[in-house]
Design a protein around this motif. Sequence first.
Motif, PDB file in Angstrom:
ATOM      1  N   GLY A   3      14.573  -2.284  -2.122  1.00 45.04           N
ATOM      2  CA  GLY A   3      14.903  -1.550  -0.891  1.00 45.04           C
ATOM      3  C   GLY A   3      13.831  -1.702   0.174  1.00 45.04           C
ATOM      4  O   GLY A   3      14.130  -1.908   1.352  1.00 45.04           O
ATOM      5  N   GLY A   4      12.577  -1.633  -0.229  1.00 43.94           N
ATOM      6  CA  GLY A   4      11.487  -1.799   0.736  1.00 43.94           C
ATOM      7  C   GLY A   4      11.422  -3.193   1.310  1.00 43.94           C
ATOM      8  O   GLY A   4      11.266  -3.385   2.519  1.00 43.94           O
ATOM      9  N   VAL A   5      11.555  -4.204   0.461  1.00 41.29           N
ATOM     10  CA  VAL A   5      11.488  -5.594   0.929  1.00 41.29           C
ATOM     11  C   VAL A   5      12.663  -5.920   1.840  1.00 41.29           C
ATOM     12  O   VAL A   5      12.495  -6.537   2.894  1.00 41.29           O
ATOM     13  CB  VAL A   5      11.419  -6.557  -0.280  1.00 41.29           C
ATOM     14  N   ALA A  11      14.864  -1.066  -7.830  1.00 40.76           N
ATOM     15  CA  ALA A  11      15.575  -0.567  -6.646  1.00 40.76           C
ATOM     16  C   ALA A  11      14.597  -0.181  -5.542  1.00 40.76           C
ATOM     17  O   ALA A  11      14.848  -0.446  -4.358  1.00 40.76           O
ATOM     18  CB  ALA A  11      16.436   0.633  -7.035  1.00 40.76           C
ATOM     19  N   TYR A  12      13.502   0.414  -5.915  1.00 42.30           N
ATOM     20  CA  TYR A  12      12.480   0.860  -4.972  1.00 42.30           C
ATOM     21  C   TYR A  12      11.860  -0.320  -4.222  1.00 42.30           C
ATOM     22  O   TYR A  12      11.788  -0.336  -2.990  1.00 42.30           O
ATOM     23  CB  TYR A  12      11.427   1.636  -5.767  1.00 42.30           C
ATOM     24  N   ALA A  37       0.830  -1.208   0.000  1.00 42.82           N
ATOM     25  CA  ALA A  37       0.000   0.000   0.000  1.00 42.82           C
ATOM     26  C   ALA A  37       0.865   1.260   0.000  1.00 42.82           C
ATOM     27  O   ALA A  37       0.551   2.236  -0.693  1.00 42.82           O
ATOM     28  CB  ALA A  37      -0.934  -0.005   1.209  1.00 42.82           C
ATOM     29  N   MET A  38       1.946   1.236   0.747  1.00 41.76           N
ATOM     30  CA  MET A  38       2.852   2.392   0.756  1.00 41.76           C
ATOM     31  C   MET A  38       3.512   2.577  -0.605  1.00 41.76           C
ATOM     32  O   MET A  38       3.628   3.705  -1.098  1.00 41.76           O
ATOM     33  CB  MET A  38       3.927   2.232   1.842  1.00 41.76           C
ATOM     34  N   LEU A  39       3.951   1.484  -1.221  1.00 39.64           N
ATOM     35  CA  LEU A  39       4.560   1.579  -2.549  1.00 39.64           C
ATOM     36  C   LEU A  39       3.565   2.134  -3.565  1.00 39.64           C
ATOM     37  O   LEU A  39       3.924   2.981  -4.391  1.00 39.64           O
ATOM     38  CB  LEU A  39       5.050   0.200  -3.004  1.00 39.64           C
ATOM     39  N   TRP A  40       2.338   1.658  -3.517  1.00 37.04           N
ATOM     40  CA  TRP A  40       1.322   2.144  -4.442  1.00 37.04           C
ATOM     41  C   TRP A  40       1.057   3.634  -4.230  1.00 37.04           C
ATOM     42  O   TRP A  40       0.998   4.407  -5.185  1.00 37.04           O
ATOM     43  CB  TRP A  40       0.028   1.341  -4.270  1.00 37.04           C
TER      44      TRP A  40
END
Length: 86
Positions: A45-47, A41-42, A18-21
């Motif tokens: 980095g989050g995972v 990369a995005y 949800a944050m990525l979206w």
Amino acid sequence: MSRKLIFWVVASFLFLGAMLWGISRLWESNADGLSGHGWVAYVLGGVLTLALSMGLFLLTFHSARHGYDEIDRPEDRTDQNIDYRQ
């Protein structure tokens, strides 16, 4: 794995998604968007950040539950016949 742990792992990944979206929508509305390399990369980095934080929390809880955090002081010992001062 317990059901509670599975629930929290799934909930964490849903929250991350949800944050990525949401952030992607914000970026796309203000600029030309991200390239394929930027998205990789995005997401990576989050995972990895989520995996690292979950791992460290699990290690902290494991350590606390199994007594690794206890202070071993000579005055706390029950056998008083041994002289620990050397």
